[in-house]
Design a protein around this motif. Structure first.
Motif, PDB file in Angstrom:
ATOM      1  N   TYR A 262      23.547 -26.074  13.889  1.00  0.00           N
ATOM      2  CA  TYR A 262      23.961 -24.843  13.206  1.00  0.00           C
ATOM      3  C   TYR A 262      24.472 -23.811  14.210  1.00  0.00           C
ATOM      4  O   TYR A 262      25.450 -23.098  13.941  1.00  0.00           O
ATOM      5  CB  TYR A 262      22.795 -24.261  12.417  1.00  0.00           C
ATOM      6  N   LEU A 263      23.824 -23.718  15.367  1.00  0.00           N
ATOM      7  CA  LEU A 263      24.283 -22.778  16.392  1.00  0.00           C
ATOM      8  C   LEU A 263      25.705 -23.105  16.827  1.00  0.00           C
ATOM      9  O   LEU A 263      26.549 -22.213  16.962  1.00  0.00           O
ATOM     10  CB  LEU A 263      23.356 -22.824  17.610  1.00  0.00           C
ATOM     11  N   ASN A 264      25.954 -24.384  17.072  1.00  0.00           N
ATOM     12  CA  ASN A 264      27.290 -24.788  17.503  1.00  0.00           C
ATOM     13  C   ASN A 264      28.335 -24.520  16.430  1.00  0.00           C
ATOM     14  O   ASN A 264      29.509 -24.294  16.743  1.00  0.00           O
ATOM     15  CB  ASN A 264      27.292 -26.273  17.882  1.00  0.00           C
ATOM     16  N   LEU A 265      27.916 -24.549  15.172  1.00  0.00           N
ATOM     17  CA  LEU A 265      28.830 -24.268  14.060  1.00  0.00           C
ATOM     18  C   LEU A 265      28.853 -22.782  13.716  1.00  0.00           C
ATOM     19  O   LEU A 265      29.511 -22.377  12.760  1.00  0.00           O
ATOM     20  CB  LEU A 265      28.410 -25.084  12.829  1.00  0.00           C
ATOM     21  N   GLN A 266      28.112 -21.977  14.507  1.00  0.00           N
ATOM     22  CA  GLN A 266      28.023 -20.530  14.327  1.00  0.00           C
ATOM     23  C   GLN A 266      27.485 -20.155  12.940  1.00  0.00           C
ATOM     24  O   GLN A 266      27.868 -19.140  12.359  1.00  0.00           O
ATOM     25  CB  GLN A 266      29.376 -19.862  14.586  1.00  0.00           C
ATOM     26  N   LYS A 267      26.594 -20.989  12.441  1.00  0.00           N
ATOM     27  CA  LYS A 267      25.897 -20.692  11.186  1.00  0.00           C
ATOM     28  C   LYS A 267      24.504 -20.192  11.563  1.00  0.00           C
ATOM     29  O   LYS A 267      23.512 -20.918  11.508  1.00  0.00           O
ATOM     30  CB  LYS A 267      25.828 -21.945  10.307  1.00  0.00           C
ATOM     31  N   ASN A 268      24.468 -18.917  11.949  1.00  0.00           N
ATOM     32  CA  ASN A 268      23.266 -18.402  12.594  1.00  0.00           C
ATOM     33  C   ASN A 268      22.074 -18.265  11.657  1.00  0.00           C
ATOM     34  O   ASN A 268      20.933 -18.502  12.064  1.00  0.00           O
ATOM     35  CB  ASN A 268      23.581 -17.059  13.260  1.00  0.00           C
ATOM     36  N   GLN A 269      22.290 -17.871  10.410  1.00  0.00           N
ATOM     37  CA  GLN A 269      21.159 -17.743   9.495  1.00  0.00           C
ATOM     38  C   GLN A 269      20.533 -19.106   9.224  1.00  0.00           C
ATOM     39  O   GLN A 269      19.305 -19.241   9.174  1.00  0.00           O
ATOM     40  CB  GLN A 269      21.600 -17.098   8.176  1.00  0.00           C
ATOM     41  N   GLU A 270      21.375 -20.122   9.079  1.00  0.00           N
ATOM     42  CA  GLU A 270      20.853 -21.476   8.871  1.00  0.00           C
ATOM     43  C   GLU A 270      20.093 -21.951  10.106  1.00  0.00           C
ATOM     44  O   GLU A 270      19.068 -22.639   9.990  1.00  0.00           O
ATOM     45  CB  GLU A 270      21.991 -22.438   8.544  1.00  0.00           C
ATOM     46  N   ALA A 271      20.587 -21.571  11.293  1.00  0.00           N
ATOM     47  CA  ALA A 271      19.883 -21.923  12.529  1.00  0.00           C
ATOM     48  C   ALA A 271      18.512 -21.264  12.561  1.00  0.00           C
ATOM     49  O   ALA A 271      17.509 -21.892  12.930  1.00  0.00           O
ATOM     50  CB  ALA A 271      20.704 -21.502  13.743  1.00  0.00           C
ATOM     51  N   ILE A 272      18.460 -19.997  12.172  1.00  0.00           N
ATOM     52  CA  ILE A 272      17.176 -19.283  12.119  1.00  0.00           C
ATOM     53  C   ILE A 272      16.207 -20.009  11.192  1.00  0.00           C
ATOM     54  O   ILE A 272      15.036 -20.231  11.530  1.00  0.00           O
ATOM     55  CB  ILE A 272      17.391 -17.827  11.646  1.00  0.00           C
ATOM     56  N   ASN A 273      16.694 -20.400  10.030  1.00  0.00           N
ATOM     57  CA  ASN A 273      15.829 -21.088   9.063  1.00  0.00           C
ATOM     58  C   ASN A 273      15.281 -22.390   9.639  1.00  0.00           C
ATOM     59  O   ASN A 273      14.091 -22.706   9.487  1.00  0.00           O
ATOM     60  CB  ASN A 273      16.605 -21.378   7.778  1.00  0.00           C
ATOM     61  N   ALA A 274      16.145 -23.162  10.307  1.00  0.00           N
ATOM     62  CA  ALA A 274      15.718 -24.443  10.877  1.00  0.00           C
ATOM     63  C   ALA A 274      14.695 -24.229  11.986  1.00  0.00           C
ATOM     64  O   ALA A 274      13.675 -24.933  12.059  1.00  0.00           O
ATOM     65  CB  ALA A 274      16.929 -25.210  11.410  1.00  0.00           C
ATOM     66  N   PHE A 275      14.949 -23.253  12.848  1.00  0.00           N
ATOM     67  CA  PHE A 275      14.026 -23.004  13.958  1.00  0.00           C
ATOM     68  C   PHE A 275      12.681 -22.469  13.454  1.00  0.00           C
ATOM     69  O   PHE A 275      11.625 -22.798  14.016  1.00  0.00           O
ATOM     70  CB  PHE A 275      14.652 -22.032  14.955  1.00  0.00           C
ATOM     71  N   GLU A 276      12.704 -21.664  12.420  1.00  0.00           N
ATOM     72  CA  GLU A 276      11.441 -21.168  11.862  1.00  0.00           C
ATOM     73  C   GLU A 276      10.629 -22.310  11.255  1.00  0.00           C
ATOM     74  O   GLU A 276       9.396 -22.334  11.373  1.00  0.00           O
ATOM     75  CB  GLU A 276      11.717 -20.072  10.830  1.00  0.00           C
TER      76      GLU A 276
END
Length: 217
Positions: A179-193
């Motif tokens: 998600y980070l590489n795709l610049q989908k930051n909110q989705e990245a936050i959700n995955a990391f949480e």
């Protein structure tokens, strides 16, 4: 949008290989097969690949229906970087089981390590992710795409791996990075949480917290 540079993992020439005898319908797994397979696995772990392969091939000579062991044969060749021979061994599985996802991925790996990415991804593309029951196989295909910066394709596989196994920390971590590489930051936050709900103590968890701190600034 914020963008974090993520270091890509280089595809290893000798990835860790798990060897197991797949249950085959109609095949009686005798004590002899178990003993021979264990012997072959021990030789493989000791990096005595020629000797290990000889044991696996002896099993196949005595028990032709034990065709999944062709993967073990292929893995020996793969570990020796004999990719053409490894491909031929994996093809033996497809002759008996044309939809075997493990064999397709393994063949793709042989082409990737020979520098033929187009052919590798042609094989990965044959794999029907919806029919794969093992989340590790799904994860492995996603990682092949990720390691070659094909993040959109990787995303679909990591999502499916997490769907199959909710506590699959490796897949959750890679999902966040994708998600980070795709610049989908909110989705990245959700995955990391979600990751931290399962693993909050490891060194990688510290890295995940650092990603989250940056993303939430």
């Amino acid at each position: 949008p914020k963008k974090i540079a993520v270091e890509l993992q280089e595809f290893q020439k000798n990835p860790e290989i798990k060897i197991a005898l797949v249950k085959v319908e109609g095949l009686v797994v005798t004590d002899e097969i178990k003993e021979m397979l264990e012997k072959g696995n021990q030789l493989f772990d000791a990096q005595k690949y020629d000797e290990a392969r000889a044991v696996y091939e002896e099993i196949l000579t005595k028990y032709p229906d034990a065709y999944p062991i062709w993967k073990n044969v292929g893995n020996c060749y793969f570990a020796q970087e004999k990719y053409a021979e490894a491909e031929q061994a994996y093809q033996k599985i497809l002759e008996k089981d044309p939809n075997n996802a493990d064999a397709m991925v393994a063949i793709g790996n042989t082409f990737l390590n020979r520098g033929d990415k187009d052919k590798a991804f042609e094989w990965y593309g044959k794999v029907n992710v919806d029919k794969i029951t093992d989340p590790v196989v799904i994860y492995n295909v996603g990682t092949m795409y990720y390691n070659n910066s094909r993040f959109s394709e990787a995303l679909a596989y990591y999502q499916k791996a997490v769907e199959k196994q909710k506590n699959f920390t490796d897949a959750l971590y890679q999902l966040g990075l994708t998600y980070l590489n795709l610049q989908k930051n909110q989705e990245a936050i959700n995955a990391f949480e979600e990751y931290l709900k399962i693993d909050s103590e490891s060194p990688r968890a510290e890295q995940v917290r650092a990603f989250l701190a940056y993303l939430k600034k």
